[in-house]
Design a protein around this motif. Structure first.
Motif, PDB file in Angstrom:
ATOM      1  N   SER A  42     -75.589  30.160  15.434  1.00 32.86           N
ATOM      2  CA  SER A  42     -76.010  28.874  14.871  1.00 32.86           C
ATOM      3  C   SER A  42     -76.867  28.120  15.877  1.00 32.86           C
ATOM      4  O   SER A  42     -76.761  28.323  17.089  1.00 32.86           O
ATOM      5  CB  SER A  42     -74.797  28.018  14.495  1.00 32.86           C
ATOM      6  N   TRP A  43     -77.719  27.265  15.342  1.00 33.31           N
ATOM      7  CA  TRP A  43     -78.468  26.293  16.134  1.00 33.31           C
ATOM      8  C   TRP A  43     -77.949  24.907  15.775  1.00 33.31           C
ATOM      9  O   TRP A  43     -77.828  24.555  14.593  1.00 33.31           O
ATOM     10  CB  TRP A  43     -79.963  26.367  15.829  1.00 33.31           C
ATOM     11  N   LYS A  44     -77.657  24.106  16.796  1.00 33.64           N
ATOM     12  CA  LYS A  44     -77.196  22.748  16.586  1.00 33.64           C
ATOM     13  C   LYS A  44     -77.907  21.812  17.554  1.00 33.64           C
ATOM     14  O   LYS A  44     -78.416  22.245  18.590  1.00 33.64           O
ATOM     15  CB  LYS A  44     -75.679  22.636  16.770  1.00 33.64           C
ATOM     16  N   LYS A  45     -77.910  20.531  17.191  1.00 34.10           N
ATOM     17  CA  LYS A  45     -78.471  19.516  18.075  1.00 34.10           C
ATOM     18  C   LYS A  45     -77.444  18.406  18.244  1.00 34.10           C
ATOM     19  O   LYS A  45     -76.772  18.018  17.285  1.00 34.10           O
ATOM     20  CB  LYS A  45     -79.763  18.925  17.511  1.00 34.10           C
ATOM     21  N   GLU A  46     -77.365  17.903  19.474  1.00 33.30           N
ATOM     22  CA  GLU A  46     -76.414  16.823  19.736  1.00 33.30           C
ATOM     23  C   GLU A  46     -76.989  15.491  19.264  1.00 33.30           C
ATOM     24  O   GLU A  46     -78.080  15.098  19.670  1.00 33.30           O
ATOM     25  CB  GLU A  46     -76.084  16.753  21.225  1.00 33.30           C
ATOM     26  N   ASN A  47     -76.238  14.812  18.415  1.00 33.16           N
ATOM     27  CA  ASN A  47     -76.634  13.488  17.939  1.00 33.16           C
ATOM     28  C   ASN A  47     -76.484  12.493  19.087  1.00 33.16           C
ATOM     29  O   ASN A  47     -75.415  12.353  19.663  1.00 33.16           O
ATOM     30  CB  ASN A  47     -75.753  13.073  16.756  1.00 33.16           C
ATOM     31  N   ARG A  48     -77.576  11.806  19.427  1.00 29.85           N
ATOM     32  CA  ARG A  48     -77.559  10.902  20.579  1.00 29.85           C
ATOM     33  C   ARG A  48     -76.588   9.745  20.391  1.00 29.85           C
ATOM     34  O   ARG A  48     -76.066   9.207  21.368  1.00 29.85           O
ATOM     35  CB  ARG A  48     -78.964  10.349  20.822  1.00 29.85           C
ATOM     36  N   HIS A  49     -76.351   9.364  19.154  1.00 26.19           N
ATOM     37  CA  HIS A  49     -75.508   8.193  18.886  1.00 26.19           C
ATOM     38  C   HIS A  49     -74.034   8.575  18.783  1.00 26.19           C
ATOM     39  O   HIS A  49     -73.173   7.927  19.384  1.00 26.19           O
ATOM     40  CB  HIS A  49     -75.982   7.494  17.613  1.00 26.19           C
ATOM     41  N   THR A  50     -73.735   9.622  18.020  1.00 25.75           N
ATOM     42  CA  THR A  50     -72.341  10.011  17.811  1.00 25.75           C
ATOM     43  C   THR A  50     -71.856  11.045  18.811  1.00 25.75           C
ATOM     44  O   THR A  50     -70.651  11.290  18.913  1.00 25.75           O
ATOM     45  CB  THR A  50     -72.162  10.580  16.398  1.00 25.75           C
ATOM     46  N   LYS A  51     -72.814  11.682  19.545  1.00 24.82           N
ATOM     47  CA  LYS A  51     -72.505  12.752  20.500  1.00 24.82           C
ATOM     48  C   LYS A  51     -71.913  13.988  19.814  1.00 24.82           C
ATOM     49  O   LYS A  51     -71.367  14.873  20.479  1.00 24.82           O
ATOM     50  CB  LYS A  51     -71.534  12.259  21.591  1.00 24.82           C
ATOM     51  N   ARG A  52     -72.041  14.059  18.498  1.00 26.96           N
ATOM     52  CA  ARG A  52     -71.559  15.229  17.778  1.00 26.96           C
ATOM     53  C   ARG A  52     -72.691  16.233  17.632  1.00 26.96           C
ATOM     54  O   ARG A  52     -73.865  15.871  17.544  1.00 26.96           O
ATOM     55  CB  ARG A  52     -71.034  14.824  16.398  1.00 26.96           C
ATOM     56  N   ARG A  53     -72.325  17.505  17.581  1.00 24.68           N
ATOM     57  CA  ARG A  53     -73.305  18.564  17.401  1.00 24.68           C
ATOM     58  C   ARG A  53     -73.504  18.820  15.912  1.00 24.68           C
ATOM     59  O   ARG A  53     -72.558  19.189  15.211  1.00 24.68           O
ATOM     60  CB  ARG A  53     -72.857  19.831  18.125  1.00 24.68           C
ATOM     61  N   GLU A  54     -74.735  18.635  15.463  1.00 28.37           N
ATOM     62  CA  GLU A  54     -75.039  18.764  14.045  1.00 28.37           C
ATOM     63  C   GLU A  54     -75.902  19.998  13.812  1.00 28.37           C
ATOM     64  O   GLU A  54     -76.859  20.250  14.537  1.00 28.37           O
ATOM     65  CB  GLU A  54     -75.751  17.508  13.543  1.00 28.37           C
ATOM     66  N   LYS A  55     -75.556  20.756  12.773  1.00 29.61           N
ATOM     67  CA  LYS A  55     -76.272  21.986  12.475  1.00 29.61           C
ATOM     68  C   LYS A  55     -77.688  21.692  12.002  1.00 29.61           C
ATOM     69  O   LYS A  55     -77.923  20.757  11.229  1.00 29.61           O
ATOM     70  CB  LYS A  55     -75.513  22.781  11.404  1.00 29.61           C
ATOM     71  N   ILE A  56     -78.629  22.493  12.469  1.00 30.29           N
ATOM     72  CA  ILE A  56     -80.031  22.319  12.108  1.00 30.29           C
ATOM     73  C   ILE A  56     -80.319  23.114  10.843  1.00 30.29           C
ATOM     74  O   ILE A  56     -79.993  24.301  10.750  1.00 30.29           O
ATOM     75  CB  ILE A  56     -80.951  22.781  13.253  1.00 30.29           C
ATOM     76  N   SER A  57     -80.954  22.465   9.874  1.00 33.27           N
ATOM     77  CA  SER A  57     -81.285  23.115   8.613  1.00 33.27           C
ATOM     78  C   SER A  57     -82.723  22.815   8.233  1.00 33.27           C
ATOM     79  O   SER A  57     -83.181  21.675   8.351  1.00 33.27           O
ATOM     80  CB  SER A  57     -80.348  22.640   7.501  1.00 33.27           C
ATOM     81  N   SER A  58     -83.431  23.845   7.773  1.00 33.74           N
ATOM     82  CA  SER A  58     -84.823  23.642   7.353  1.00 33.74           C
ATOM     83  C   SER A  58     -84.903  23.044   5.963  1.00 33.74           C
ATOM     84  O   SER A  58     -85.977  22.684   5.487  1.00 33.74           O
ATOM     85  CB  SER A  58     -85.582  24.969   7.367  1.00 33.74           C
ATOM     86  N   GLY A  59     -83.741  22.932   5.298  1.00 31.86           N
ATOM     87  CA  GLY A  59     -83.747  22.449   3.928  1.00 31.86           C
ATOM     88  C   GLY A  59     -83.465  20.977   3.769  1.00 31.86           C
ATOM     89  O   GLY A  59     -83.589  20.437   2.672  1.00 31.86           O
ATOM     90  N   SER A  60     -83.076  20.304   4.855  1.00 30.07           N
ATOM     91  CA  SER A  60     -82.740  18.894   4.717  1.00 30.07           C
ATOM     92  C   SER A  60     -82.893  18.181   6.050  1.00 30.07           C
ATOM     93  O   SER A  60     -83.074  18.808   7.097  1.00 30.07           O
ATOM     94  CB  SER A  60     -81.291  18.739   4.223  1.00 30.07           C
ATOM     95  N   GLY A  61     -82.793  16.845   5.994  1.00 29.90           N
ATOM     96  CA  GLY A  61     -82.840  16.048   7.218  1.00 29.90           C
ATOM     97  C   GLY A  61     -84.204  16.031   7.872  1.00 29.90           C
ATOM     98  O   GLY A  61     -85.227  16.335   7.259  1.00 29.90           O
TER      99      GLY A  61
END
Length: 235
Positions: A42-61
């Motif tokens: 998986s690829w994830k990015k750390e949310n700067r505000h929540t410090k949670r790792r969120e999955k990267i998706s080409s379909g949304s966000g």
């Protein structure tokens, strides 16, 4: 043939990558054996505000239609290509497989205009051309949003310049020389009415103001003759 034996190159190490807004970047992630197929990844990015790792998706966000796996037909290559970069794309990315992961710190360099918020004065002559300079300190940087060139009217309002209408019809063009960070404007067949205040405006990068003075040819020739006469008198 699925194998669980993928160990990532640079396992548990943090890598630093710098890229430019408006362009693309490849985040490298691959197994030591490129012929190995990871059991899962998986690829994830750390949310700067929540410090949670969120999955990267080409379909949304924020990554909709901007991310793509580039493996070159090697199952152990999990590298991620991100296009049309924005400053919000900067941050920590995590590429993870079973039992192994790497962290990539992506830094985005945006456009900062030369002479940011500093007024320039330029003098030109009727019938000729003039180049109004406006460019990023790094010419390889594409401004996130270029608002265009504007002209200050007699009512102190900024109006966008269009080559398709008004006094600038077919007389101006952007001259970037294939450098995305060059936003300079060329105005040809100058008239005295072209004189005034111009602004090159780029969101997040500031603006450059230019006061253009257009002198008539008669005034220019008179000044030249006076200069010649002074030279002859002092010689």
């Amino acid at each position: 043939c699925v194998s669980a034996g993928c160990t990532l190159v640079n396992h548990e190490r943090a890598l630093g990558i710098t890229a430019h807004t408006g362009r693309s970047v490849l985040l490298p992630c691959y197994c030591t054996d490129l012929h190995t197929t990871p059991e899962r990844f998986s690829w994830k990015k750390e949310n700067r505000h929540t410090k949670r790792r969120e999955k990267i998706s080409s379909g949304s966000g924020q990554y909709r239609d901007r991310v793509q796996l580039v493996n070159g037909h090697s199952p152990g290559n999990l590298s991620l290509l991100i296009s049309h970069l924005t400053e919000e794309d900067g941050g920590d990315y995590i590429c993870a497989v079973k039992g192994s992961h790497i962290i990539i710190k992506l830094t985005l360099q945006g456009c900062t205009l030369v002479n940011h918020e500093r007024p320039l004065r330029i003098t030109a002559h009727t019938g000729g051309s003039v180049l109004l300079p406006c460019y990023c300190t790094d010419l390889h940087t594409t401004p996130e949003i270029f608002s265009g060139w504007k002209y200050k009217t007699v009512t102190n309002m900024w109006e966008e310049i269009s080559s398709g209408s008004g006094q600038y019809r077919d007389r101006f063009q952007l001259v970037n020389g294939h450098s995305p960070g060059n936003l300079s404007l060329l105005i040809s067949h100058l008239t005295e009415e072209d004189g005034g205040d111009y602004r090159c405006d780029s969101k997040g990068s500031g603006y450059t103001d230019i006061r253009l003075t257009v002198e008539g040819k008669t005034l220019f020739i008179s000044a030249f003759l006076r200069s010649m006469c002074l030279d002859s008198l002092t010689s």
